[in-house]
Design a protein around this motif. Structure first.
Motif, short mmCIF file in Angstrom:
data_model
loop_
_atom_site.label_atom_id
_atom_site.label_comp_id
_atom_site.label_asym_id
_atom_site.label_seq_id
_atom_site.Cartn_x
_atom_site.Cartn_y
_atom_site.Cartn_z
N THR A 249 -58.12 34.53 5.11
CA THR A 249 -59.28 35.39 5.31
C THR A 249 -58.88 36.86 5.14
O THR A 249 -57.73 37.23 5.38
CB THR A 249 -59.88 35.20 6.72
N GLU A 250 -59.85 37.67 4.73
CA GLU A 250 -59.60 39.10 4.53
C GLU A 250 -59.39 39.80 5.88
O GLU A 250 -59.76 39.28 6.94
CB GLU A 250 -60.79 39.74 3.81
N PHE A 251 -58.81 40.99 5.84
CA PHE A 251 -58.70 41.80 7.05
C PHE A 251 -60.09 42.09 7.59
O PHE A 251 -61.02 42.36 6.83
CB PHE A 251 -58.01 43.14 6.75
N SER A 252 -60.24 42.07 8.90
CA SER A 252 -61.52 42.43 9.53
C SER A 252 -61.63 43.96 9.58
O SER A 252 -60.65 44.67 9.33
CB SER A 252 -61.59 41.87 10.95
N LYS A 253 -62.81 44.44 9.92
CA LYS A 253 -63.01 45.90 10.05
C LYS A 253 -62.06 46.47 11.10
O LYS A 253 -61.50 47.55 10.94
CB LYS A 253 -64.46 46.20 10.43
N LYS A 254 -61.91 45.71 12.20
CA LYS A 254 -61.03 46.16 13.28
C LYS A 254 -59.58 46.21 12.79
O LYS A 254 -58.84 47.16 13.09
CB LYS A 254 -61.15 45.20 14.48
N ASP A 255 -59.17 45.19 12.01
CA ASP A 255 -57.82 45.18 11.44
C ASP A 255 -57.58 46.44 10.62
O ASP A 255 -56.55 47.11 10.75
CB ASP A 255 -57.63 43.96 10.52
N LEU A 256 -58.55 46.75 9.75
CA LEU A 256 -58.41 47.90 8.85
C LEU A 256 -58.34 49.22 9.61
O LEU A 256 -57.60 50.12 9.24
CB LEU A 256 -59.57 47.92 7.84
N GLU A 257 -59.11 49.31 10.70
CA GLU A 257 -59.05 50.52 11.54
C GLU A 257 -57.65 50.70 12.11
O GLU A 257 -57.10 51.81 12.11
CB GLU A 257 -60.05 50.40 12.70
N LEU A 258 -57.08 49.59 12.61
CA LEU A 258 -55.73 49.66 13.19
C LEU A 258 -54.68 49.99 12.13
O LEU A 258 -53.74 50.74 12.38
CB LEU A 258 -55.40 48.33 13.87
N ILE A 259 -54.84 49.40 10.93
CA ILE A 259 -53.87 49.65 9.85
C ILE A 259 -53.90 51.11 9.43
O ILE A 259 -52.86 51.72 9.16
CB ILE A 259 -54.15 48.71 8.66
N ARG A 260 -55.11 51.70 9.38
CA ARG A 260 -55.22 53.12 9.01
C ARG A 260 -54.45 54.00 9.99
O ARG A 260 -53.87 55.01 9.60
CB ARG A 260 -56.70 53.55 8.99
N LYS A 261 -54.46 53.62 11.27
CA LYS A 261 -53.78 54.42 12.30
C LYS A 261 -52.27 54.16 12.33
O LYS A 261 -51.52 54.92 12.95
CB LYS A 261 -54.37 54.10 13.67
N GLU A 262 -51.85 53.08 11.71
CA GLU A 262 -50.43 52.70 11.74
C GLU A 262 -49.57 53.77 11.07
O GLU A 262 -49.78 54.12 9.90
CB GLU A 262 -50.25 51.37 11.02
N PRO A 263 -48.58 54.34 11.80
CA PRO A 263 -47.73 55.37 11.16
C PRO A 263 -46.79 54.74 10.14
O PRO A 263 -46.09 53.77 10.43
CB PRO A 263 -46.95 55.95 12.35
N PHE A 264 -46.81 55.25 8.95
CA PHE A 264 -45.91 54.76 7.89
C PHE A 264 -45.64 55.89 6.91
O PHE A 264 -46.54 56.31 6.17
CB PHE A 264 -46.52 53.56 7.17
N ASP A 265 -44.44 56.41 6.93
CA ASP A 265 -44.06 57.51 6.05
C ASP A 265 -43.43 56.94 4.78
O ASP A 265 -42.29 56.48 4.78
CB ASP A 265 -43.07 58.44 6.76
N GLU A 266 -44.20 56.96 3.70
CA GLU A 266 -43.73 56.38 2.43
C GLU A 266 -42.47 57.05 1.91
O GLU A 266 -41.55 56.38 1.43
CB GLU A 266 -44.82 56.51 1.36
N ASN A 267 -42.42 58.36 2.00
CA ASN A 267 -41.27 59.10 1.45
C ASN A 267 -39.97 58.78 2.19
O ASN A 267 -38.93 58.59 1.57
CB ASN A 267 -41.54 60.61 1.48
N ILE A 268 -40.05 58.72 3.52
CA ILE A 268 -38.86 58.38 4.30
C ILE A 268 -38.42 56.95 4.00
O ILE A 268 -37.23 56.66 3.85
CB ILE A 268 -39.14 58.57 5.81
N PHE A 269 -39.40 56.05 3.89
CA PHE A 269 -39.10 54.65 3.57
C PHE A 269 -38.39 54.54 2.22
O PHE A 269 -37.37 53.85 2.09
CB PHE A 269 -40.40 53.84 3.55
N LYS A 270 -38.91 55.22 1.21
CA LYS A 270 -38.32 55.18 -0.13
C LYS A 270 -36.91 55.78 -0.13
O LYS A 270 -35.99 55.25 -0.77
CB LYS A 270 -39.20 55.94 -1.12
N LYS A 271 -36.76 56.86 0.62
CA LYS A 271 -35.45 57.52 0.69
C LYS A 271 -34.42 56.60 1.34
O LYS A 271 -33.26 56.53 0.90
CB LYS A 271 -35.58 58.83 1.49
#
Length: 352
Positions: A249-271
């Motif tokens: 099943t697809e992500f629910s609206k609540k899931d997507l809200e939580l994912i948007r708030k999830e801290p994830f720094d792409e540049n640090i991850f890539k580095k």
């Protein structure tokens, strides 16, 4: 002993026990040091004031180290720590800065196989319980430890252990094996795990290896296996096996809200990994959604022919690839295995 001295002493003891545990090889894939490591973990639990025992199923199966301590102040609630004492194979050894089973301490870091995942996490939990006992004479609730020796090979016997020792393992909550902090030193709490389907695909073309000049007549199984696995996914990482996502099943609206708030720094991850882009050039929300809820088809290893230094003009007789599929909710590993077999057959690779 004043509080500061106790903290220093306790930390020194923690580091020493972790180094001792790292120095004991416990590679479940090769059954290397498993029994010895289980006994060592049991010894560390006992030394920390935690009653412990080795639980067994049958000969040849890694024992579970079980620890338990009852609370005087809160005997009605039980928290279980799940950990494992086995580690992944350490090869290739030449890529290690320090020997994998040395537990080398440099500055504020300890290096070795299992320093994280999972001996480091295990030791901190044992020492947290020990600290409670030494400072208050009690623990906040009943504590249980279930520490297995097959996690890195897929926990083949954990279900049988759970059934056999159901009453012994009963608890109100479980804290899983690992934990980590992100690049900004924020503790990350995971509320779920992806599943795992691990398969080996192989082809045998001839009864013996041949000289590579005969590749004009004898089919090379490595090429055929490469052709087969190329049908499993595209370059963007999308799995192409029919009906692979049928039940998902697809992500629910609540899931997507939580994912948007999830801290994830792409540049640090890539580095950290020395990469410049993600699979399919994903960025932003797409990258976060994939990281949290994306299924994978990953080649963990490919073996065929001569892989040593220099050249050897060989046409291998067989080829093997190890693939792990990370599964997301509603994916059943048995059903997915049947879909994989059906896919290979439909693409003309029924011999794989």
């Amino acid at each position: 002993m004043n509080a500061i001295n106790y903290v220093h002493s306790h930390m020194d003891d923690l580091i020493l026990d972790l180094q001792t545990l790292i120095k004991q090889p416990s590679v479940s894939a090769k059954n290397e040091g498993i029994e010895e490591c289980a006994k060592l973990v049991q010894k560390i639990l006992k030394k920390s004031g935690i009653k412990s025992e080795l639980l067994r199923l049958k000969k040849g199966v890694a024992p579970i180290v079980f620890g338990e301590i009852k609370s005087k102040q809160n005997p009605t609630k039980t928290l279980m720590f799940y950990n494992h004492y086995d580690v992944q194979p350490a090869e290739p050894f030449n890529l290690w800065t320090y020997p994998p089973f040395s537990g080398t301490k440099k500055g504020n870091k300890i290096f070795g196989r299992g320093a994280t995942d999972d001996k480091g996490e295990l030791i901190t939990r044992i020492k947290a319980v020990e600290a409670c006992l030494k400072t208050t004479g009690d623990v906040p609730c009943n504590i249980k430890f279930v520490i297995e020796g097959e996690e890195e090979t897929g926990s083949a016997h954990i279900e049988k252990y759970l059934k056999k020792y159901k009453k012994k393992f009963s608890s109100d909550a479980i804290i899983w094996e690992f934990g980590y902090v992100d690049a900004k030193n924020r503790p990350i709490i995971g509320l779920g795990m992806k599943g795992l389907l691990f398969v080996e695909l192989s082809i045998t073309e001839s009864i013996i290896d041949a000289h590579s000049s005969l590749a004009v007549l004898i089919k090379n199984p490595a090429w055929r296996l490469i052709e087969a696995i190329q049908t499993l996914r595209n370059s963007d990482g999308k799995i192409l096996i029919k009906d692979w996502f049928n039940e998902v099943t697809e992500f629910s609206k609540k899931d997507l809200e939580l994912i948007r708030k999830e801290p994830f720094d792409e540049n640090i991850f890539k580095k950290e990994f020395g990469i410049t882009s993600f699979v399919g050039n994903k960025t932003g929300m797409a990258a976060k959604k994939t990281l949290i809820g994306g299924a994978t088809c990953n080649i963990a290893g490919f073996v065929s022919g001569y892989t040593g230094d220099g050249a050897k003009t060989v046409l291998p007789s067989s080829a093997l690839v190890k693939i792990d599929f990370r599964l997301i909710p509603k994916m059943d590993p048995k059903k997915q295995t049947m879909r994989l077999k059906k896919h290979l057959k439909s693409k003309g690779f029924g011999d794989v």
